[in-house]
Scaffold this motif. Structure first.
Motif: not given
Lengths: 290, 290
Positions: B204-210
């Motif tokens: 699991k990892f975090t990403y940032y969605s514009a």
């Protein structure tokens, strides 16, 4: 000197991308009461409107290297900034400006640097006073000679303010507010003097006297072949001792400072100085008296 | 996708003042063995040589907004960057490039940001892998549509790398070295996959969605009338909650974030985005699966 200053010019936009001074001058143009003080008249000036509009340092050549006395009288120098310098120098003379405060910003971590360009003891006292106003204030003594070509050369007295680190083309709100307070402090100091109630200056304070510059290591084509060492980046006004790392090549090879003396570098990694052959300016720390 | 990538283009200088990518590409051009990997061929390209030489973002228009498919086929678009985009798109096609890695830098504090432009799960896995390589790695998902006009649109797959905070026109050695390692990590990941020994990706990892952009408050003439609030400056990828301060006017009046949702702003105070009407981009934090 302080007693004789009657007319001050507050200048922003000598370099078009340095927004702090530009937006401060615009603010003061809209709210001139903020810079009104008893005994001095302060006018505001955006010096290089065209460069400000485009957001570049300059159009043809650096305006802040175009004020050499001989150049100003040379009719053959007619590029944009050369003509602009002549116009500004004329205006400064016509307006009988005694003191120019030229507002700059830098990508180097120079806090709120007050640059003095001559050795007048009153100017040094004023700068000493400012070190009390904000702990980020640093005094840099960079004495000019007959050949000097800075904008502040067009009046009898000049102070350059260099604030950073801030990139060109943007505003850092904290630095904007700190620079604004510094300007008020200068004007307050002049006013207090006029009123015969001079503000107190610390008995002793440190200033930094410029002794030379260091260029990047370059290859035969003049291209840089090393960067400011990570340990030196943003370390303006910190001691650089003989043997300390100063540059690092693109392959990771460290280059060390070779000298006998501890110095205090400033303008470390200033973007605009790559083209001027300056990776940093070296200074000596000196004790000043209030 | 990873399995099908055979030819990679490593691009620097899409914006002329962003030196990190430019000097990395120059390094790789001189030492091509550094980017040779089993199963993929990587070519290097300085995309806007003329802007690099002058040290400006672009000559006529932003090259990284000139790759819209219709624009590339429009013979009436003939300014410097419009012609250059056509030339680059042709070369990317002729060279049969599958993946473009476009190297950028930013004045925002975005660490090592890996921008993904489509939702391909293999690309997201690759990015997830990179978060293990350096704790400064952040993943920004910015999905493109048919109208998109970025350079990376000219190949099937594209990754934009945005590193910062760094001012235009200078090199930050630490960021240079970190970006270099990130490029090797991408190439190593592709190679391992080709060899049938895929590298491990976090579960699991975090990403940032514009999700959108916010402009500066402006007056009727379109001039900005506030700055990024000091509490938000350099806080890219940190939560911005409803009611948090977001801007401050030149007179010190605070402006607060009005919304129902916590967001994670990026590109906060990017110098080049003042002209694009963008003070920051807003994102949502999303959990990704390896």
């Amino acid at each position: 000197m302080v007693a004789s200053v009657k007319r001050v010019a507050l200048v922003g936009g000598t370099h078009g991308g340095e927004l702090t001074g530009i937006f401060l001058v615009k603010k003061f143009q809209q709210s001139p009461h903020l810079i009104q003080r008893h005994g001095t008249e302060t006018i505001c000036l955006i010096s290089n409107e065209k460069a400000v509009k485009i957001g570049t340092r300059y159009i043809d050549t650096d305006l802040n290297r175009a004020f050499n006395r001989q150049d100003l009288q040379n009719p053959q120098l007619t590029n944009y900034e050369q003509l602009l310098a002549k116009k500004i120098a004329r205006r400064i003379e016509e307006e009988k400006i005694d003191l120019i405060i030229d507002l700059h910003s830098t990508t180097a971590n120079m806090g709120l640097t007050v640059i003095l360009h001559d050795n007048h003891p009153d100017l040094l006292k004023l700068a000493g006073y400012l070190t009390q106003v904000d702990s980020k204030v640093r005094i840099l003594q960079h004495t000019l000679n007959q050949e000097s070509s800075y904008l502040i050369n067009s009046a009898e007295f000049g102070i350059t303010i260099e604030v950073g680190a801030v990139a060109n083309g943007l505003l850092d709100a904290k630095l904007f507010q700190e620079t604004e307070k510094l300007i008020y402090a200068i004007l307050d100091y002049l006013e207090a003097d006029k009123k015969g109630q001079p503000l107190s200056v610390p008995l002793k304070f440190t200033y930094y006297s410029a002794i030379g510059t260091v260029d990047y290591p370059r290859n035969e084509q003049g291209e840089i072949r090393a960067m400011i060492h990570p340990q030196l980046q943003f370390q303006d006004y910190q001691p650089l001792n003989p043997g300390n790392p100063i540059f690092i090549t693109f392959d990771g090879e460290e280059i060390f400072y070779q000298a006998d003396e501890t110095v205090y570098p400033v303008f470390i990694n200033e973007a605009a100085y790559y083209e001027k052959g300056t990776a940093m300016c070296l200074t000596r720390a000196v004790m000043g008296n209030g």
